[in-house]
Design a protein around this motif. Structure first.
Motif, PDB file in Angstrom:
ATOM      1  N   GLY A  96      22.765  -6.947  19.296  1.00  0.00           N
ATOM      2  CA  GLY A  96      21.453  -6.421  19.626  1.00  0.00           C
ATOM      3  C   GLY A  96      20.624  -6.267  18.376  1.00  0.00           C
ATOM      4  O   GLY A  96      21.125  -6.397  17.252  1.00  0.00           O
ATOM      5  N   SER A  97      19.355  -6.030  18.567  1.00  0.00           N
ATOM      6  CA  SER A  97      18.467  -5.816  17.430  1.00  0.00           C
ATOM      7  C   SER A  97      17.422  -4.793  17.825  1.00  0.00           C
ATOM      8  O   SER A  97      17.066  -4.649  19.001  1.00  0.00           O
TER       9      SER A  97
ATOM     10  N   ARG B  33      28.806  -7.665  11.957  1.00  0.00           N
ATOM     11  CA  ARG B  33      27.833  -7.916  10.892  1.00  0.00           C
ATOM     12  C   ARG B  33      26.539  -7.185  11.209  1.00  0.00           C
ATOM     13  O   ARG B  33      26.140  -7.065  12.370  1.00  0.00           O
ATOM     14  N   VAL B  34      25.867  -6.728  10.169  1.00  0.00           N
ATOM     15  CA  VAL B  34      24.569  -6.071  10.302  1.00  0.00           C
ATOM     16  C   VAL B  34      23.614  -6.745   9.338  1.00  0.00           C
ATOM     17  O   VAL B  34      24.030  -7.252   8.283  1.00  0.00           O
ATOM     18  N   GLY B  35      22.348  -6.787   9.691  1.00  0.00           N
ATOM     19  CA  GLY B  35      21.417  -7.493   8.833  1.00  0.00           C
ATOM     20  C   GLY B  35      20.012  -6.934   8.903  1.00  0.00           C
ATOM     21  O   GLY B  35      19.748  -5.870   9.473  1.00  0.00           O
ATOM     22  N   LEU B  36      19.112  -7.678   8.323  1.00  0.00           N
ATOM     23  CA  LEU B  36      17.687  -7.361   8.343  1.00  0.00           C
ATOM     24  C   LEU B  36      16.924  -8.670   8.471  1.00  0.00           C
ATOM     25  O   LEU B  36      17.179  -9.621   7.723  1.00  0.00           O
ATOM     26  N   ASP B  37      15.998  -8.733   9.432  1.00  0.00           N
ATOM     27  CA  ASP B  37      15.167  -9.913   9.636  1.00  0.00           C
ATOM     28  C   ASP B  37      13.699  -9.511   9.531  1.00  0.00           C
ATOM     29  O   ASP B  37      13.257  -8.552  10.197  1.00  0.00           O
TER      30      ASP B  37
ATOM     31  N   PRO C 235      19.441  -6.437  13.107  1.00  0.00           N
ATOM     32  CA  PRO C 235      20.378  -6.962  14.105  1.00  0.00           C
ATOM     33  C   PRO C 235      21.813  -6.525  13.793  1.00  0.00           C
ATOM     34  O   PRO C 235      22.208  -6.412  12.628  1.00  0.00           O
ATOM     35  N   VAL C 236      22.591  -6.309  14.830  1.00  0.00           N
ATOM     36  CA  VAL C 236      24.020  -6.013  14.720  1.00  0.00           C
ATOM     37  C   VAL C 236      24.750  -6.941  15.684  1.00  0.00           C
ATOM     38  O   VAL C 236      24.372  -7.035  16.859  1.00  0.00           O
ATOM     39  N   ASN C 237      25.771  -7.624  15.192  1.00  0.00           N
ATOM     40  CA  ASN C 237      26.498  -8.582  16.019  1.00  0.00           C
ATOM     41  C   ASN C 237      27.996  -8.364  15.892  1.00  0.00           C
ATOM     42  O   ASN C 237      28.507  -8.138  14.785  1.00  0.00           O
TER      43      ASN C 237
ATOM     44  N   PRO D   6      28.957  -8.321   6.365  1.00  0.00           N
ATOM     45  CA  PRO D   6      29.943  -7.767   7.296  1.00  0.00           C
ATOM     46  C   PRO D   6      30.131  -6.265   7.092  1.00  0.00           C
ATOM     47  O   PRO D   6      30.206  -5.780   5.964  1.00  0.00           O
ATOM     48  N   LEU D   7      30.171  -5.560   8.203  1.00  0.00           N
ATOM     49  CA  LEU D   7      30.538  -4.139   8.164  1.00  0.00           C
ATOM     50  C   LEU D   7      32.040  -3.961   8.324  1.00  0.00           C
ATOM     51  O   LEU D   7      32.633  -3.039   7.769  1.00  0.00           O
TER      52      LEU D   7
END
Length: 801
Positions: free
Chosen positions: A706-707, A654-658, A690-692, A644-645
């Motif tokens: 979006g991603s 939330r931001v991540g890496l896939d 991705p950012v949600n 979570p940001l």
């Protein structure tokens, strides 16, 4: 056994002094037990001592008052009321009994009943404390009259309340009561103004007033104002022991509120910094420790939370809030045995406390037994209504009822419902609504569209669907779903240009028939069941398509450790990239049907939570086949995570890496006979960020995201007829005499940007009707895909309305 009355005649008669000593022994023993109870901090021991004292001196109202207070603090409200009932409902109660009953009624916020008890006292017994209770009751009546104006004239209600606040208030009770009335109206600014008005009317503020006002500010969520008011107390050392205790509790409450606020925002470290100083000063304070447990739960460290909550519960075995916290931590830690034991103990030890049944409902919901959870919630609701209606209990049975409001007067206004005025009941009703919605039968109608870029008649696609879905929960466990999905597909008309015609069916061998408009329609059917960590479904691709296939799958996702989940999937799914791969088609020259590709396989994935961050890693294998389509194999691998940001309330970012990898044995993306019409590179790799964002406000909830990333993929060369050696040999022979005739699709390597965007909105028009929509755009490989869906969902949940 002999009759007691008959046996008594054989006992020697007591002398006068012996009788006096016997009569005095009970009250003396009760007083000693009462003193021991006052000196102990163990709530269970205190309760036992006071029960013994009440048995020794049943007519002592002050012993009964202490017992009722102890029961009240343990959440046993009905037992507390019954403890006082015999005193105040008697035909000729003593003045002490009436005074004790009035004090208890006032402390439990039944001021009208307290005033009625004071009115039954002889004038000589109306002490200053009794007069104060009567004045509080009069103020409560004035406040109720002001609140009754709010539905029709909010401004008049506000003015009436502020006028009530414009009186000296040295002990703080008047201003605090009026400020809480503003909070009931949902007006925290009015509450602050009421306190300021009362402060201005009190020339010299007293510690009692400042403590009372700080408590209201804390209740209103204005922790900074509450802290500033407490800091203004001139000489904290001069406070009475009771005031010192209240000051410490307020400081702890401020720390807890501030910590919880930061915790909801995802700022766990900052929340701990706020909590730590108060914990050092009061290391065993229940509220502070439970707040610390919530921090560990938010950080996904349930074992630490469980240890803290268990320690609080063991020190305070009658504290239902501590028990509920421990149950929640045990559930998160996967300690179902402890959670079940504590939930059972809650309802066994405190069967008349609604919070005990809320604890039981918490456990049942976590276990997926929604029907049992709803039953426990309804029990909690009934008990809470009984608490709110305690004026009808035996304690007040001898009091005359208040006359009802005249319903025929033009200015008569409806009284607020209990759930509107009581936060606990409102929370119970909200949870009942949530669970009822989960288990209630539902029907959903929708309309969707999916577009995919590409060449008309080949890999271009327009898909329209109108899904109809019915859902219900068998016996309150799990979700059973039936779906019928009318589906229409079209790839459009293949161009009449020779170069385009040669890309379809057996046309490269010299056929002259022109492919028809590539389209298909049918109705897909499916049934699915979900419960806890199990999902299973079965169905068929749309009946009416040239090729129809059985599809379905099973997913098991058990927790194998408190923060580690294993996800196992076995499934058979349709490949929906094109009309060819999804529905199948027919070659106009040979009359051969081909297509309708399915992928069958499995996957394993580990999902790990470390505090608020989530990580996953996994892989799988698929075997792909279709009618007259070359078989294929796929291996896949993925890894990534998110954290979570920002988080506040129901809103979060939330931001991540896939990281994505997959590769097929063969490249079968084309549309000649034997090809599959689906993207199948020999290696594909992408890295995306991705950012949600999720949130809700009122009846509206949303999810936006979006991603963006980079992709690279390689496609090997592929025979025009990969599944038929005789056709391929015939093509090679023809190519020897036909210039520029293609016998193999060339290899290719590409790299570039990959990514997309998505969004979903849901709006509740009523308790039973929701509408919403979803949309997405994705760039993958060398094509773009866009989808959109609108739906309306009706929930047959009238049972809780």
């Amino acid at each position: 056994a002999a009759d007691p009355a008959h046996a008594a005649q054989w006992q020697p008669a007591l002398t006068g002094s012996e009788a006096a000593r016997t009569a005095a022994a009970g009250p003396l023993r009760a007083q000693l037990l009462r003193q021991r109870a006052a000196a102990t901090a163990d709530s269970a021991e205190k309760l036992a001592l006071l029960n013994e004292a009440a048995a020794a001196d049943p007519s002592n109202p002050w012993v009964r008052l202490d017992l009722a207070r102890t029961l009240q603090s343990a959440g046993q409200d009905q037992e507390a009321a019954q403890t006082m009932a015999a005193l105040t409902a008697a035909q000729n109660p003593s003045a002490d009994a009436l005074q004790a009953g009035a004090i208890f009624a006032a402390e439990t916020h039944h001021l009208a009943e307290a005033a009625a008890l004071v009115a039954r006292l002889p004038p000589a017994a109306r002490t200053p404390q009794m007069q104060e209770i009567a004045e509080q009751a009069a103020l409560a009546r004035d406040i109720r009259a002001a609140l009754a104006l709010a539905p029709v004239s909010p401004d008049d209600a506000r003015r009436r309340l502020l006028s009530l606040a414009a009186h000296p208030d040295p002990d703080g009770t008047r201003g605090a009561a009026i400020a809480r009335a503003f909070l009931r109206l949902g007006d925290p600014f009015g509450a602050r103004e009421a306190l300021a008005t009362a402060q201005a009317a009190t020339p010299v503020p007293t510690p009692a007033q400042q403590l009372a006002y700080a408590g209201v500010l804390l209740q209103a969520g204005r922790t900074a104002d509450a802290a500033a008011l407490l800091a203004s107390i001139a000489d904290a050392d001069s406070l009475t022991p009771t005031q010192q205790s209240a000051l410490a509790q307020l400081h702890a409450g401020i720390a807890v509120t501030a910590s919880d606020t930061l915790n909801r925002q995802g700022r766990t470290a900052a929340a701990y910094d706020v909590l730590a100083p108060s914990l050092r000063q009061a290391p065993t304070d229940p509220a502070l420790n439970l707040a610390l447990g919530r921090l560990y739960q938010s950080a996904n460290q349930p074992r630490q939370a469980l240890a803290i909550d268990t320690a609080v519960m063991e020190r305070n075995p009658n504290d239902i809030n501590a028990r509920r916290a421990a149950i929640g931590a045990a559930i998160q830690a996967g300690d179902w045995q402890s959670a079940a034991l504590w939930a059972h103990e809650a309802t066994t030890q405190s069967p008349n406390d609604p919070r005990a049944w809320l604890a039981a409902a918490q456990y049942e919901e976590a276990r997926g037994n929604i029907a049992r959870a709803l039953a426990d919630l309804r029990t909690a609701r009934s008990l809470r209504l009984q608490e709110l209606g305690a004026a009808a209990s035996p304690l007040y049975a001898a009091l005359p009822p208040d006359p009802p409001a005249n319903p025929f007067r033009p200015d008569a206004t409806p009284s607020p419902t209990p759930s509107q005025s009581d936060p606990t009941l409102a929370a119970i009703d909200q949870q009942i609504a949530v669970l009822t919605n989960q288990t209630a039968p539902k029907i959903e109608l929708g309309g969707g569209i999916r577009t995919r870029s590409g060449t008309p008649g080949l890999d271009q696609l327009l898909a329209g669907t109108t899904p109809i879905e019915a859902t219900f929960s068998p016996d309150g466990r799990g979700t059973l779903r039936f779906t019928a999905t009318p589906t229409f597909l079209t790839a459009g008309q293949l161009s009449s240009a020779p170069a385009s015609q040669l890309q379809f069916g057996t046309a490269p061998l010299g056929g002259t028939a022109t492919p028809s408009n590539q389209q298909a329609s049918g109705v897909g059917l499916a049934v699915a069941f979900d419960e806890d960590w199990f999902h299973g479904d079965a169905g068929v691709t749309p009946l009416g398509f040239p090729e129809t296939n059985a599809v379905g799958g099973i997913t098991l996702a058990p927790l194998i450790a408190p923060d580690l989940r294993l996800r196992i999937t076995a499934e058979r799914r349709a490949v929906t990239d094109s009309v060819l791969s999804y529905a199948g088609t027919t070659d106009p020259n040979s009359g051969i049907a081909w297509g309708g590709v399915t992928r069958s396989g499995g996957a394993l994935q580990l999902e790990f939570s470390a505090g608020p961050a989530n990580f996953y890693i996994g892989g799988g294998y698929d075997w792909l086949a279709g009618t007259n389509v070359a078989s294929n194999e796929e291996g896949k691998f993925g890894a990534g995570g998110s954290l979570p940001l920002w988080q506040e309330g129901t809103d979060s970012v939330r931001v991540g890496l896939d990281l994505v990898y997959f590769g097929y044995q063969k490249n079968l993306r084309y549309f000649t006979l034997g090809q599959g019409g689906y993207f199948s590179p020999q290696s594909y790799f992408a890295a995306l960020i991705p950012v949600n964002y999720k949130g809700s406000e009122g009846n509206l909830s949303w999810s936006l995201g979006g991603s963006l990333g980079l992709q690279t993929y390689d496609e090997a060369a592929s025979n025009v007829f990969p599944d038929n050696a005789s056709l391929q040999n015939a093509l090679l022979a023809r190519a020897a005499t036909t210039p520029n005739l293609q016998t193999q699709y060339p290899s290719d390597t590409n790299a570039g940007v990959v990514g997309g965007a998505h969004g979903e909105l849901t709006y509740r028009l009523s308790q039973s009707l929701e509408v919403g929509g979803r949309a997405s755009y994705q760039r993958t490989g060398d094509w773009n895909t866009a989808t959109g869906l609108f739906f309306a969902r009706y929930i047959f949940n009238g049972a809780y309305q």
